[in-house]
Design an enzyme around this catalytic site. Structure first.
Site, PDB file in Angstrom:
ATOM      1  N   HIS A  97      -7.641  -5.501  -0.619  1.00  0.00           N
ATOM      2  CA  HIS A  97      -6.365  -4.779  -0.502  1.00  0.00           C
ATOM      3  C   HIS A  97      -5.505  -5.316   0.642  1.00  0.00           C
ATOM      4  O   HIS A  97      -4.281  -5.446   0.510  1.00  0.00           O
ATOM      5  CB  HIS A  97      -6.672  -3.297  -0.297  1.00  0.00           C
ATOM      6  CG  HIS A  97      -5.471  -2.444  -0.121  1.00  0.00           C
ATOM      7  ND1 HIS A  97      -4.491  -2.338  -1.093  1.00  0.00           N
ATOM      8  CD2 HIS A  97      -5.062  -1.666   0.909  1.00  0.00           C
ATOM      9  CE1 HIS A  97      -3.540  -1.519  -0.660  1.00  0.00           C
ATOM     10  NE2 HIS A  97      -3.857  -1.104   0.548  1.00  0.00           N
ATOM     11  N   ASP A  98      -6.130  -5.616   1.760  1.00  0.00           N
ATOM     12  CA  ASP A  98      -5.382  -6.083   2.933  1.00  0.00           C
ATOM     13  C   ASP A  98      -4.775  -7.468   2.754  1.00  0.00           C
ATOM     14  O   ASP A  98      -4.146  -7.980   3.688  1.00  0.00           O
ATOM     15  CB  ASP A  98      -6.281  -6.077   4.181  1.00  0.00           C
ATOM     16  CG  ASP A  98      -6.241  -4.722   4.903  1.00  0.00           C
ATOM     17  OD1 ASP A  98      -5.425  -3.865   4.504  1.00  0.00           O
ATOM     18  OD2 ASP A  98      -7.009  -4.542   5.860  1.00  0.00           O
TER      19      ASP A  98
ATOM     20  N   SER B 286       0.841  -1.193   0.000  1.00  0.00           N
ATOM     21  CA  SER B 286       0.000   0.000   0.000  1.00  0.00           C
ATOM     22  C   SER B 286       0.885   1.255   0.000  1.00  0.00           C
ATOM     23  O   SER B 286       1.799   1.337  -0.820  1.00  0.00           O
ATOM     24  CB  SER B 286      -0.940  -0.054   1.202  1.00  0.00           C
ATOM     25  OG  SER B 286      -2.017   0.839   1.047  1.00  0.00           O
TER      26      SER B 286
ATOM     27  N   ASP C 149      -7.885  -6.995  -4.855  1.00  0.00           N
ATOM     28  CA  ASP C 149      -7.570  -5.647  -4.376  1.00  0.00           C
ATOM     29  C   ASP C 149      -8.183  -4.636  -5.340  1.00  0.00           C
ATOM     30  O   ASP C 149      -7.735  -4.509  -6.473  1.00  0.00           O
ATOM     31  CB  ASP C 149      -6.044  -5.482  -4.307  1.00  0.00           C
ATOM     32  CG  ASP C 149      -5.612  -4.120  -3.771  1.00  0.00           C
ATOM     33  OD1 ASP C 149      -6.478  -3.247  -3.516  1.00  0.00           O
ATOM     34  OD2 ASP C 149      -4.392  -3.933  -3.596  1.00  0.00           O
TER      35      ASP C 149
ATOM     36  N   ARG D  86     -12.570   6.289   8.916  1.00  0.00           N
ATOM     37  CA  ARG D  86     -11.997   4.954   9.067  1.00  0.00           C
ATOM     38  C   ARG D  86     -12.982   3.858   8.668  1.00  0.00           C
ATOM     39  O   ARG D  86     -12.594   2.876   8.038  1.00  0.00           O
ATOM     40  CB  ARG D  86     -11.549   4.744  10.516  1.00  0.00           C
ATOM     41  CG  ARG D  86     -10.966   3.379  10.809  1.00  0.00           C
ATOM     42  CD  ARG D  86      -9.716   3.102   9.992  1.00  0.00           C
ATOM     43  NE  ARG D  86      -9.034   1.907  10.461  1.00  0.00           N
ATOM     44  CZ  ARG D  86      -7.847   1.499  10.027  1.00  0.00           C
ATOM     45  NH1 ARG D  86      -7.205   2.189   9.096  1.00  0.00           N
ATOM     46  NH2 ARG D  86      -7.284   0.415  10.495  1.00  0.00           N
TER      47      ARG D  86
END
Lengths: 387, 387
Positions: free
Chosen positions: A368-369, A165, A335, A234
């Site tokens: 993505h993670d 990232s 992702d 968040r």
């Protein structure tokens, strides 16, 4: 630092773990000129190390963290510490980044809020937090500050720079900024230029913070501030870190305990939490405001917005023309924040620039993670690239 | 209503356009029991019609709108009206939904804020807006209310029910709720069950609204209220309606006029608008608060969260067992809010239930909003399905 120091520091906790680690502060007393032209008389970077620097000082792996990450990427801080560092699954004795072999460094980025100098640090001139009087930070500024830390440790070259990232952005910037200093680059789940969609999500988060009446133009008390806005930023960002499929598997349409047992036709008619996914996202928002600073969120997202390696050089191929390192880019099929094509584009530009580069695309449905998650396939790739 | 009424109403503006149209109110004075068990003594639905009802009263196309849509889907309201209805490209004389042939009806959904009874309507008992004392609305409630409108027009069956996104949910619900009343279903860019990701995005939007200090537990003045929270909800939602590729094509990393000409290295270092995409999203947020009610946003997103056709029947196949209509489901490759697989799942369940159903997947890079955009391929599909 020498081997004896490291030995005292790394009191191995259990086999396979980086063990008990301690964060330290690197203080640079030299003035630092940001890309914006603004300056600071000096700065602090908080960092941790794992493993031992060898005699040749050539076994160093530098880890770069993502937006909300920090310097604590492996091991634990005390025997009662229930949560190890954020990349503990990848980094440790015998792991993919093997701390029996490598000396691993990770620092909280310049502009961060976990011990490094940033918007939440006290401005000596006023005795209050810098807030939005802090200089604007770029990914290149982060890398240039980190270089001072690495130099201070007497290190002459980096075996590998690794990160996902925003960490991956720093990895690429390292290869361009200090070509002869870096032998291997391992960026994951990243991009060479932040997309319009990415800027858009960052902007929504910033608006949630800046429009919160508690923001007060960035001048808020230490434990106050735009907590609501930061939590909303968040919650939204968290959705972008995962995937439709992984959220469906983890939560589906399951109701929370209360909601499951009330209401007609199985519905609990309320705007309070009804679905587990709502409860989870609210928890993510709440947890974040207790560990992260809202102004810092503005700065780091802005640094990501500004990231565009091609801009300075005219083309990405030109930007990579100076790179000397070998590069392995890792993308993840699910992702959608930094999708595979953006990772492939990095690799292609490196190859067109005549560099040694390869691309691995891992099939995951974790979004993505994925770069943070347990994957033997990922470990294998990292292990063999570092060999 | 008869042909003469319609003829007076539809004063054709120019060839190929639905022309000057006028919204009307249908008032149901019968009590309405919501799925939640809550009741209203009656309700109003605002609606528009285009084209003429034929003598057999069998040429009716019912259009269902999405979250923030309304009853005004074609034509213009006055000669100075610069913006036609939201589906004007699809609906009109000689168009895919040909108003020379079909009598088209579109109504603002129950719970909406564009003239139909909803949270922003005045509660006769208090003289103030219902706010969050309004009954919880479901997609099925919307359809049952709409049925009263259709009945009031003396219509005995629907040729086609068409709609995208939440409109597509209503289309499916029509086929289940009134199987013998509907001959064709044309849902697009939709789902048979809202996903965890979808609920998650809705929840973030609701939190932005409900945590806005101006929300006052839903009891805010007509032109006040949680404007900031609603704008943030809309900015975020807008990103989910488009795609990475379309945003990159439309905005890329282009700076706004001010930002392009200031700052070192081409950067304008500020948290104000720098990138065109930021300016665009802020505009989307601002425009939305002037036409949409925040409490209504809570209700309609909650209705979407609750949508799960399989839940009531045990399986989607079982839910579709009563359907008599022919169905064409249209999905769009770049739609990541209601992705192709969710649209395929609808079709497969219909086929497994032994129904006549087909699926068309259009290759677009415009994201979820593809169903609204100009596409000869889409027009062709709609035209031939309606023939």
């Amino acid at each position: 630092m020498n081997d004896a120091d490291e030995s005292a520091l790394i009191d191995r906790f259990e086999p396979g773990e980086a063990g008990l680690v301690e964060a330290r502060d690197f203080v640079s007393a030299e003035p630092f000129v940001f890309e914006s032209g603004q300056t600071l008389p000096g700065f602090t970077l908080r960092y941790e190390t794992y493993g031992r620097l060898n005699a040749a000082r050539d076994n160093v792996v530098l880890v770069c963290h993502a937006l909300s990450g920090d310097h604590h990427c492996a091991g634990i801080h005390s025997l009662t510490d229930r949560k190890p560092g954020w990349w503990n699954n990848l980094i440790g004795p015998g792991k993919a980044v093997d701390t029996n072999r490598f000396f691993v460094i990770c620092s909280n980025c310049l502009g961060g809020c976990q011990g490094s100098t940033g918007p939440s640090s006290s401005n000596p001139a006023t005795g209050r937090a810098f807030g939005i009087t802090f200089p604007f930070v770029t990914v290149r500024d982060m890398v240039r500050a980190q270089k001072r830390l690495v130099d201070s440790l007497g290190i002459a070259s980096l075996h590998t720079v690794i990160g996902g990232s925003m960490g991956g952005m720093q990895v690429l910037q390292w290869g361009i900024e200090y070509p002869s200093f870096v032998r291997r680059l391992l960026p994951m789940a990243t991009t060479a230029r932040e997309s319009a969609q990415g800027i858009g999500f960052n902007e929504v988060g910033r608006q949630a913070i800046m429009q919160d009446p508690e923001w007060h133009h960035g001048d808020y008390p230490v434990h106050g501030g735009p907590r609501v806005g930061l939590a909303i930023a968040r919650m939204m960002a968290h959705i972008t870190y995962v995937s439709d499929a992984s959220m469906d598997r983890k939560f589906g349409r399951r109701r929370t305990g209360t909601a499951a047992s009330s209401g007609a036709a199985g519905h609990a008619y309320t705007f309070d939490v009804q679905f587990e996914v709502e409860s989870y996202l609210r928890y993510q928002g709440e947890a974040f405001i207790n560990r992260f600073d809202a102004n810092t969120y503005l700065y780091i997202t802005r640094a990501i917005d500004h990231f565009d390696l091609a801009a300075a050089s005219g083309s990405l191929e030109q930007a990579f023309s100076k790179v000397e390192a070998d590069t392995l880019v890792v993308g993840f099929t699910s992702d959608w924040l930094f999708p595979p094509e953006q990772n492939r584009a990095i690799t292609l530009a490196l190859l067109r620039a005549g560099k040694r580069a390869s691309y691995a695309e891992l099939k995951t449905d974790l979004g993505h993670d994925s770069f943070l998650l347990e994957s033997e396939e990922l470990y294998g790739l990292v292990r063999s690239f570092l060999s």
